[in-house]
Design an enzyme around this catalytic site. Structure first.
Site, PDB file in Angstrom:
ATOM      1  N   GLU A  94      37.659  30.162  37.149  1.00 55.42           N
ATOM      2  CA  GLU A  94      36.259  29.919  37.301  1.00 55.42           C
ATOM      3  C   GLU A  94      35.447  31.289  37.500  1.00 55.42           C
ATOM      4  O   GLU A  94      36.149  32.054  38.451  1.00 55.42           O
ATOM      5  CB  GLU A  94      36.103  28.950  38.332  1.00 55.42           C
ATOM      6  CG  GLU A  94      36.221  27.466  37.983  1.00 55.42           C
ATOM      7  CD  GLU A  94      35.853  26.267  38.887  1.00 55.42           C
ATOM      8  OE1 GLU A  94      36.479  25.088  38.883  1.00 55.42           O
ATOM      9  OE2 GLU A  94      35.038  26.697  39.791  1.00 55.42           O
ATOM     10  N   CYS A 114      46.433  28.742  43.455  1.00 59.78           N
ATOM     11  CA  CYS A 114      46.449  29.442  44.769  1.00 59.78           C
ATOM     12  C   CYS A 114      47.742  28.994  45.560  1.00 59.78           C
ATOM     13  O   CYS A 114      48.018  27.799  45.378  1.00 59.78           O
ATOM     14  CB  CYS A 114      45.269  29.404  45.636  1.00 59.78           C
ATOM     15  SG  CYS A 114      45.150  30.291  47.039  1.00 59.78           S
ATOM     16  N   SER A 195      37.117  38.330  50.192  1.00 62.19           N
ATOM     17  CA  SER A 195      37.256  37.167  51.079  1.00 62.19           C
ATOM     18  C   SER A 195      38.851  36.934  51.220  1.00 62.19           C
ATOM     19  O   SER A 195      39.519  36.872  50.275  1.00 62.19           O
ATOM     20  CB  SER A 195      36.871  36.065  50.399  1.00 62.19           C
ATOM     21  OG  SER A 195      37.157  34.898  51.362  1.00 62.19           O
TER      22      SER A 195
HETATM   23  S1  SF4 Z   1      42.771  30.719  50.124  1.00 64.33           S
HETATM   24 FE1  SF4 Z   1      40.884  30.176  49.046  1.00 64.33          FE
HETATM   25  S2  SF4 Z   1      41.750  29.434  46.946  1.00 64.33           S
HETATM   26 FE2  SF4 Z   1      43.330  29.448  48.057  1.00 64.33          FE
HETATM   27  S3  SF4 Z   1      43.700  27.239  49.030  1.00 64.33           S
HETATM   28 FE3  SF4 Z   1      42.584  28.409  50.522  1.00 64.33          FE
HETATM   29  S4  SF4 Z   1      40.422  28.060  50.026  1.00 64.33           S
HETATM   30 FE4  SF4 Z   1      41.656  27.604  48.270  1.00 64.33          FE
END
Ligand code: SF4
Length: 362
Positions: A94, A114, A195
């Site tokens: 996305e 992830c 991030s």
């Molecule tokens: S690091 Fe970001 S994408 Fe990965 S599980 Fe945590 S919130 Fe979801």
């Protein structure tokens, strides 16, 4: 395709080395790089400053593969557009394109899935599939750009989509070199925010790169017990180590570190939580007021979490000497949680495969 190289992921100097092997002069590398990264030409046949024979030789050796837009949701209330892209191996990712007063920003994914397993995240239950290549990251931006007139190009990037950017460190660094290269797009890294959920050793490594990136840390709790329950990464790297890494990043780069905090009712939104957050963050940036972005948590099926009262929590934080903003929710009408489109798409496909009635609508 397997034996061919992805030319979109090569810097001019890397491309020059490849061209040398083909017996082509080095200046061609800059020419081709400009065609892709400035003129948005992604087919060798359309690079009209190259001879037909050279175009054919490039075709034999390289490929250019922008991700395909599989689904697109355009907001009715503002100009936000959310893309579900399909990659060449069928994986889905996305990207969100957001229009602000100061420019156009893309929130891009860095991995397919992830590994980090955050409890409030739509991507976590689907697990990790693979890292994105530098070209697949850049392709998300160019794919969205191609959807709009040339004077409405993306000018800022947040690496905050699906995936943990620091878990795909080398490819993310190459992506940053590509997007900021002066012979190409030349996007200033001051307009890029990375991030992380808190991979402490890699935060120190990033600080040593001394890039002018803004670092955004997904915090979501101010004590180890609560944070470990929400974010498994905290069992590996505790809050004191995380704060030390934030302080080192600020010291070495002079760039801001901001904090993301999903306000979850009954989990992390009490007055006591605000006090703890104050005690945690104030010493990290002596003489400065720390900044926290509050996110009303998105309802994700199966998580059992509900949005806390972000504005009330902001007031509590202000009393603790912390600047807090409630994140402006762009594209509210299409604001499925990050990763939700991909999750819906995969679940729909599975339900079709399993013979149930659900269809993806894609
Ligand atoms: S690091 Fe970001 S994408 Fe990965 S599980 Fe945590 S919130 Fe979801």
């Amino acid at each position: 395709m397997e034996s061919k190289k992805d030319i979109l992921g090569l810097l001019p100097e890397q491309l020059a080395a490849e061209l040398k092997e083909m017996g082509a002069p080095a200046f061609r590398a800059k020419q081709i790089f400009r065609q892709m990264h400035v003129n948005r030409v992604f087919e060798f046949e359309k690079m009209t400053d190259l001879s037909r024979q050279f175009q054919a030789e490039l075709n034999d050796r390289f490929y250019i593969n922008l991700p395909k837009i599989r689904q697109k949701l355009a907001s009715c209330v503002d100009d936000t557009v959310k893309y579900l892209y399909m990659l060449s191996d069928g994986s889905m990712i996305e990207t969100v394109r957001m229009v602000y007063k100061h420019g156009i920003t893309a929130c891009i994914s860095t991995q397919v899935g992830c590994k980090m397993g955050c409890k409030f995240c739509a991507s976590a239950p689907l697990g990790f599939v693979r890292n994105l290549t530098p070209a697949e990251m850049i392709g998300q931006i160019y794919g969205a750009d191609q959807d709009f007139p040339a004077d409405q190009r993306i000018s800022g990037i947040v690496l905050m989509g699906i995936g943990e950017p620091l878990d795909n460190y080398e490819n993310v660094m190459q992506f940053l070199r590509l997007i900021s290269h002066q012979d190409g797009r030349g996007l200033s890294l001051r307009h890029v925010t990375l991030s992380t959920c808190g991979l402490v050793p890699l935060m120190h490594r990033l600080a040593d790169e001394a890039l002018p990136l803004t670092l955004s840390v997904s915090l979501h709790a101010a004590d180890d017990q609560t944070r470990s329950a929400l974010m498994p990464v905290n069992r590996r790297y505790r809050l004191d180590e995380l704060m030390h890494a934030c302080s080192a990043y600020f010291r070495k780069t002079g760039r801001r570190v901001t904090f993301e905090y999903a306000v979850i009712a009954g989990e992390n939104d009490s007055a006591e939580a605000a006090k703890k957050l104050g005690r945690l963050l104030r010493p990290v940036f002596p003489g400065q007021r720390p900044h926290v972005n509050l996110i009303p948590v998105n309802p994700v099926a199966g998580t059992g979490f509900h949005a806390g009262h972000a504005a009330a929590f902001r007031n509590k934080l202000e009393q603790e000497g912390i600047n807090a903003t409630v994140r402006r929710t762009l594209g509210e009408d299409i604001q499925a949680a990050c990763g939700q489109l991909r999750r819906d798409s995969i679940e729909s496909t599975e339900s079709v495969v399993n013979g149930s009635e659900g269809v993806s609508g894609l």
